[in-house]
Design an enzyme around this catalytic site. Sequence first.
Site, PDB file in Angstrom:
ATOM      1  N   ASN A  91       0.838  -1.104  -0.052  1.00  0.00           N
ATOM      2  CA  ASN A  91      -0.062  -0.055  -0.027  1.00  0.00           C
ATOM      3  C   ASN A  91       0.918   1.273   0.078  1.00  0.00           C
ATOM      4  O   ASN A  91       1.713   1.333   0.832  1.00  0.00           O
ATOM      5  CB  ASN A  91      -0.855   0.058   1.294  1.00  0.00           C
ATOM      6  CG  ASN A  91      -1.660  -1.168   1.428  1.00  0.00           C
ATOM      7  OD1 ASN A  91      -2.135  -1.593   0.368  1.00  0.00           O
ATOM      8  ND2 ASN A  91      -2.171  -1.579   2.654  1.00  0.00           N
TER       9      ASN A  91
ATOM     10  N   HIS B   3       7.503   5.362   5.666  1.00  0.00           N
ATOM     11  CA  HIS B   3       8.553   4.546   5.037  1.00  0.00           C
ATOM     12  C   HIS B   3       8.273   3.464   4.211  1.00  0.00           C
ATOM     13  O   HIS B   3       7.200   2.837   4.213  1.00  0.00           O
ATOM     14  CB  HIS B   3       9.057   3.916   6.265  1.00  0.00           C
ATOM     15  CG  HIS B   3      10.640   3.248   6.149  1.00  0.00           C
ATOM     16  ND1 HIS B   3      11.833   3.857   6.679  1.00  0.00           N
ATOM     17  CD2 HIS B   3      11.074   2.340   5.340  1.00  0.00           C
ATOM     18  CE1 HIS B   3      12.937   3.128   6.384  1.00  0.00           C
ATOM     19  NE2 HIS B   3      12.423   2.271   5.393  1.00  0.00           N
TER      20      HIS B   3
ATOM     21  N   HIS C 107       7.514   0.380   2.569  1.00  0.00           N
ATOM     22  CA  HIS C 107       7.288  -0.932   3.109  1.00  0.00           C
ATOM     23  C   HIS C 107       6.207  -1.623   2.193  1.00  0.00           C
ATOM     24  O   HIS C 107       5.203  -0.876   1.784  1.00  0.00           O
ATOM     25  CB  HIS C 107       7.123  -0.929   4.548  1.00  0.00           C
ATOM     26  CG  HIS C 107       5.850  -0.232   4.947  1.00  0.00           C
ATOM     27  ND1 HIS C 107       5.486   0.905   4.940  1.00  0.00           N
ATOM     28  CD2 HIS C 107       4.907  -1.141   5.461  1.00  0.00           C
ATOM     29  CE1 HIS C 107       4.496   1.184   5.453  1.00  0.00           C
ATOM     30  NE2 HIS C 107       3.613  -0.177   5.871  1.00  0.00           N
TER      31      HIS C 107
ATOM     32  N   GLN D 272       3.635  -5.542   2.788  1.00  0.00           N
ATOM     33  CA  GLN D 272       3.183  -6.377   3.841  1.00  0.00           C
ATOM     34  C   GLN D 272       2.956  -7.798   3.231  1.00  0.00           C
ATOM     35  O   GLN D 272       2.828  -7.835   2.009  1.00  0.00           O
ATOM     36  CB  GLN D 272       1.858  -5.811   4.348  1.00  0.00           C
ATOM     37  CG  GLN D 272       1.913  -4.768   5.250  1.00  0.00           C
ATOM     38  CD  GLN D 272       0.616  -4.409   5.921  1.00  0.00           C
ATOM     39  OE1 GLN D 272       0.144  -5.063   6.880  1.00  0.00           O
ATOM     40  NE2 GLN D 272       0.051  -3.294   5.392  1.00  0.00           N
TER      41      GLN D 272
END
Length: 353
Positions: free
Chosen positions: A156, A167, A169, A171
């Site tokens: 996302n 930051h 990233h 999932q």
Amino acid sequence: MKKTSTRLADGRELIYYDLRDDVVRDAVDRRPLERTVTTSQIRQDVLLGDSVAIASHRQGRTYHPPADECPLCPSRDGRLSEIPDSSYDVVVFENRFPSLAGDSGRCEVVCFTSDHNASFADLTEEQAGLVLDAWTDRTAELSHLPAVEQVFCFENRGAEIGVTLGHPHGQIYAYPFTTPRTALMLRSLAAHKEATGGENLFDAVLERELADERIVLQSDHWVAFVPYAAHWPYEVHLYPRRRVPDLLALDEAARTEFPKVYLELLKRFDRIFGEGEPPTPYIAAWHQAPFGTLDEFDGVTRDDFALHLELFTIRRTSGKLKFLAGSESGMNVFINDVPPEAAARRLREVASS
């Protein structure tokens, strides 16, 4: 790639993925954390036949911290974070506030780079290849957990999507069931296979798209296109030319070529709305075949499924978002304001130099 597994102060697993084999990862998490307690449970909607994760403990998760308090940056200058070391290439760790846990599955966070101000599109091809290696490794490891039936790697990006940490990233969700969206694909796959005497629906879709005007870019091993019935204003599907069920089955040639193709797509997404616009919010979602039994989908095997990535933005034009209103949220019937052919044309126009 070098892989180093360790534990955080509260017992959660953390894994470093490094480009160099000589890197030593022995930093200790010095935070006074108590063991993580989760209350996740899965409830089934008997009318719709799908499942809902109830996770009330997530209300207390970290929400838009300032950059100097980011929990995904390395631990340095006296500030302790989720990553004990002072630097890293790629890190994966168990989510402190998981939607799924224990018998309900598992949730992990994937940090693409230690650079807080970067994005995935800023990575080098070597770095992006390391992320692909991490996704693949985690898919393999999570698939062996007794509770897990499907592994979902995704990113996302952007506050408009609902991201609470800036930051770069992504999932990974390891579900204890086959997700509703995947189940729909498998039912369509089974019906098409029966109706055509064995033809694979994913192959037929890719063949049709290759012959049409919605191709965004293609290479020796990958094809990116805006689908004929795109749900979102700007939506691209990325398929390997050779059908495989999951990331584990990608051959070396496709793995080597992926970073260049994917980084190009992400850079084009940031150019859709012109210079001076804020970064384009998006969701990037890998679709992999479930690892559980497919008995309910008559005649379909894991090898019939086609690994692919769906990349889309909720921004429909400059300064305006595509909201899921009555038709979309109430009846799951999408209304797309941007013709897929126009979206594909725009994404071809904004090719990076």
